[in-house]
Design a protein around this motif. Structure first.
Motif, PDB file in Angstrom:
ATOM      1  N   GLU A 229       0.507  -0.833  -0.570  1.00  0.00           N
ATOM      2  CA  GLU A 229       0.375   0.002  -0.066  1.00  0.00           C
ATOM      3  C   GLU A 229       0.476   0.789  -0.391  1.00  0.00           C
ATOM      4  O   GLU A 229       1.362   1.349   0.782  1.00  0.00           O
ATOM      5  CB  GLU A 229      -1.286   0.314   0.625  1.00  0.00           C
ATOM      6  CG  GLU A 229      -2.071  -1.162   1.250  1.00  0.00           C
ATOM      7  CD  GLU A 229      -2.944  -0.886   2.017  1.00  0.00           C
ATOM      8  OE1 GLU A 229      -4.194  -1.288   2.060  1.00  0.00           O
ATOM      9  OE2 GLU A 229      -2.801  -0.040   3.234  1.00  0.00           O
ATOM     10  N   LYS A 255      -3.148   0.384  -3.960  1.00  0.00           N
ATOM     11  CA  LYS A 255      -2.761  -0.797  -3.539  1.00  0.00           C
ATOM     12  C   LYS A 255      -2.353  -1.736  -4.499  1.00  0.00           C
ATOM     13  O   LYS A 255      -2.932  -1.320  -5.489  1.00  0.00           O
ATOM     14  CB  LYS A 255      -4.159  -1.401  -2.715  1.00  0.00           C
ATOM     15  CG  LYS A 255      -3.923  -2.301  -2.102  1.00  0.00           C
ATOM     16  CD  LYS A 255      -5.338  -2.793  -1.288  1.00  0.00           C
ATOM     17  CE  LYS A 255      -4.872  -4.451  -0.870  1.00  0.00           C
ATOM     18  NZ  LYS A 255      -5.944  -4.921  -0.137  1.00  0.00           N
ATOM     19  N   ARG A 282       3.141   2.438   2.709  1.00  0.00           N
ATOM     20  CA  ARG A 282       2.271   2.681   3.895  1.00  0.00           C
ATOM     21  C   ARG A 282       2.559   1.073   5.015  1.00  0.00           C
ATOM     22  O   ARG A 282       2.515   0.565   6.157  1.00  0.00           O
ATOM     23  CB  ARG A 282       1.287   2.667   3.070  1.00  0.00           C
ATOM     24  CG  ARG A 282       1.263   4.208   3.188  1.00  0.00           C
ATOM     25  CD  ARG A 282      -0.834   4.790   3.571  1.00  0.00           C
ATOM     26  NE  ARG A 282      -0.185   6.764   3.282  1.00  0.00           N
ATOM     27  CZ  ARG A 282      -1.562   7.363   2.316  1.00  0.00           C
ATOM     28  NH1 ARG A 282      -2.254   5.849   1.980  1.00  0.00           N
ATOM     29  NH2 ARG A 282      -1.272   8.516   2.826  1.00  0.00           N
ATOM     30  N   SER A 283       2.375   0.583   3.867  1.00  0.00           N
ATOM     31  CA  SER A 283       1.669  -1.106   4.190  1.00  0.00           C
ATOM     32  C   SER A 283       2.763  -2.606   2.963  1.00  0.00           C
ATOM     33  O   SER A 283       2.290  -2.226   1.983  1.00  0.00           O
ATOM     34  CB  SER A 283       0.817  -1.560   5.275  1.00  0.00           C
ATOM     35  OG  SER A 283       0.063  -1.904   3.324  1.00  0.00           O
ATOM     36  N   ARG A 285       2.824  -6.811   3.091  1.00  0.00           N
ATOM     37  CA  ARG A 285       2.641  -7.800   4.142  1.00  0.00           C
ATOM     38  C   ARG A 285       1.904  -9.151   2.667  1.00  0.00           C
ATOM     39  O   ARG A 285       1.309  -8.717   1.916  1.00  0.00           O
ATOM     40  CB  ARG A 285       1.193  -7.445   4.700  1.00  0.00           C
ATOM     41  CG  ARG A 285      -0.181  -7.033   3.997  1.00  0.00           C
ATOM     42  CD  ARG A 285      -1.862  -6.769   4.903  1.00  0.00           C
ATOM     43  NE  ARG A 285      -1.915  -7.989   5.861  1.00  0.00           N
ATOM     44  CZ  ARG A 285      -3.251  -8.447   4.595  1.00  0.00           C
ATOM     45  NH1 ARG A 285      -3.444  -8.130   3.827  1.00  0.00           N
ATOM     46  NH2 ARG A 285      -3.887 -10.111   5.447  1.00  0.00           N
TER      47      ARG A 285
END
Lengths: 303, 246
Positions: A229, A255, A282-283, A285
């Motif tokens: 993200e 995303k 931002r992330s 995973r």
């Protein structure tokens, strides 16, 4: 350690488990997961000699499950349905279990006291088990399983009925017990707990073993996806296609979801790519156990 | 005694802490009532009827006590024993015990032992209390009461063992209790029907019949042997059945 070889249990014509083989090394925590009726409880009951196998063999801490009494000295079992003797107090219940393990009286008293302290039951020691909440019963159940100082713990849905704080504390305790060298096999429906506490998992489907191995491998085999993200990351969709063996790339606003054969390379590559485009991450995973589990057992096994 | 058997018996006594004293209380009440009825009968009966019944004494009160014990107390013992066996399976607590290193037969043995001990203890207490109370009606030899109680003990052993076997065959307390009660009543009826015939000596309640007779006649304690043989066989069958149940 636990070793199961071609273990089969039929209830009349109904299959409990069939041809189950798995190994849990000493000091490891293995999560037994699967839909309802997949054979998790049957497996645990076979290992603690509450059921006799139709065929196959299993060893608990090196002792065959055919040697019932020897095995029971080595295991601690927490049943799924936390039924206790309501007329006994917490202390009496734990002491009864200790006496069944033939613990000398002085040792038993000391051990019961230590266990009650560890499991935060000291305040409840004189309360009748019939007056306990579900979470308190679960903790008493765990104390009963631990009183014989077992080498192997077989825990059936250990966190059911516990509040989040109790769950976290129990999972911590399970990990601590594994660090002490105890082998733990636990069944659970709560997959994020399994991922937190277990080093390996065994997935059962309709009584058969569908997967047995590490969590990481499980995720990568059944859900090899990386999600990143970052604002504007969707612009990179065409650039990512074909990289790191990416099978598919899905872009949404902010995303990017990449299914890749080499997940590690995809993770590192994505971070580098975003840095090259000065996009703040931002992330990053890999989707959890749940997606992989659903892919393996299908929607009917949704936990 | 093995420590785990001791622990299991302790658990049984704790679990049945209402049932066992109630059993003793019922037997004490039966004894007291038997004496009280004989004592008060001349007062209760209308004057014109008093001369029509023979004079009753301690012997009649004690005979009445043993008869009531056979009919009521043994029935209670049958129900208490059979339900204690089935309860563990019905409530799911058997698993709780068997998850520990304990032989399955020991669980059944603890139940049988505690039930037998509580029943025999209640019989001893009630028999002595009834004898002591019966002295208000006149003297009666304690030795005769003890002999009748010993013969009744064999019946209690048979009742406990047969009920334990039935309890180990059923998963529900209701079915176990009902079947044990039915068996007890049927056994007593069969004993009554066979009375006076040689077959009576082969039936399990022969000692019950002889316990009642021992109050008034000289009866050999050998009458207890047949019920004790039945009790031993049935107790072994109960242990094996309980150990093998799924």
């Amino acid at each position: 350690m636990i070793e199961v070889r071609n273990l089969t249990k039929y209830y009349g014509s109904i299959r409990g488990v069939e041809d189950l083989s798995l190994k849990v090394p000493k000091g490891a925590v293995c999560g037994l997961i699967g839909p309802n009726g997949a054979g998790k409880t049957t497996t645990l009951k076979l290992l603690c000699c509450l059921l006799k196998p139709t065929s196959g063999e299993a060893w608990v801490a090196g002792v065959s499950i055919r040697e019932e009494l020897k095995v029971k000295k080595l295991i601690g079992y927490l049943p799924e349905s936390q039924i206790l003797y309501g007329f006994l107090t917490v202390r009496e219940h734990i002491e009864l279990a200790g006496r069944l393990h033939k613990l000398p009286r002085a040792e038993l008293k000391a051990k019961a006291k230590a266990l009650m302290e560890e499991l935060k039951l000291s305040q409840l020691e004189d309360r009748r088990c019939g007056a306990l909440s579900l979470g308190q019963r679960r903790r008493v159940g765990l104390a009963l399983a631990l009183i014989g100082d077992p080498e192997v713990l077989l825990l059936d849905e250990p966190t059911s009925g516990l509040d989040p704080a109790q769950r976290a504390s129990l999972l911590k305790l399970i990990k601590a017990m594994a660090e002490e060298g105890r082998t733990v096999l636990l069944s659970s429906h709560v997959l994020h707990e399994v991922s937190e506490a277990c080093s390996t998992i065994a997935v059962l489907r309709e009584g058969r073993l569908a997967y047995h191995g590490s969590l990481e491998e499980f995720r990568e085999r059944y859900c090899p996806i990386v999600e990143v993200e970052a604002p504007g990351v969707e612009k990179l969709e065409s650039e990512v296609k074909g990289m790191w063996g990416a099978k598919s790339v899905k872009a949404e606003r902010g995303k990017l979801t990449v299914e890749a054969s080499d997940l590690d390379a995809a993770r590192v590559g994505l971070v580098k790519l975003l840095a090259a485009h000065s996009l703040p991450v931002r992330s990053l995973r890999s989707p959890g156990l749940e997606e992989a589990y659903l892919k393996l057992v299908g929607e009917e096994g949704a936990a | 005694m093995q420590p785990e058997l001791e622990a299991l018996i302790w658990k049984e006594l704790k679990e049945r802490k209402l049932a066992y004293p109630s059993l003793a209380a019922v037997m004490l009440i039966l004894g007291a009532a038997s004496v009280a009825v004989v004592y008060a009968l001349p007062e209760i009966l209308p004057e014109e009827l008093r001369g029509m019944i023979p004079e009753l004494g301690a012997e009649d009160a004690i005979a009445d006590y043993f008869e009531n014990t056979a009919q009521i107390a043994l029935l209670l013992i049958a129900v208490v024993t059979s339900t204690s066996m089935a309860k563990e399976v019905e409530k799911g607590t058997l698993e709780l015990l068997l998850a520990h290193p304990v032989r399955r037969e020991l669980v059944a043995l603890a139940k049988l032992t505690s039930s037998l001990a509580a029943s025999l203890g209640s019989l001893a207490l009630a028999s002595l209390a009834t004898w002591a109370y019966s002295r208000i009606l006149g003297p009666y030899p304690l030795a005769k009461v003890l002999k009748a109680a010993l013969l009744m003990s064999a019946s209690i052993a048979y009742t406990c063992a047969s009920s334990a076997l039935l309890g180990s065959l059923f998963r529900a307390q209701l079915s176990a209790g009902a079947s044990a009660a039915a068996l007890h009543i049927a056994s007593l009826v069969a004993q009554g029907l066979a009375s006076g015939h040689w077959v009576a000596k082969l039936l399990p309640h022969y000692s019950t019949q002889m316990a009642l007779a021992a109050v008034t006649k000289e009866i050999s304690l050998k009458a207890a042997l047949t019920p004790l043989a039945y009790a031993t066989l049935l107790a072994l069958a109960a242990l094996v059945t309980y150990a093998r149940r799924k």
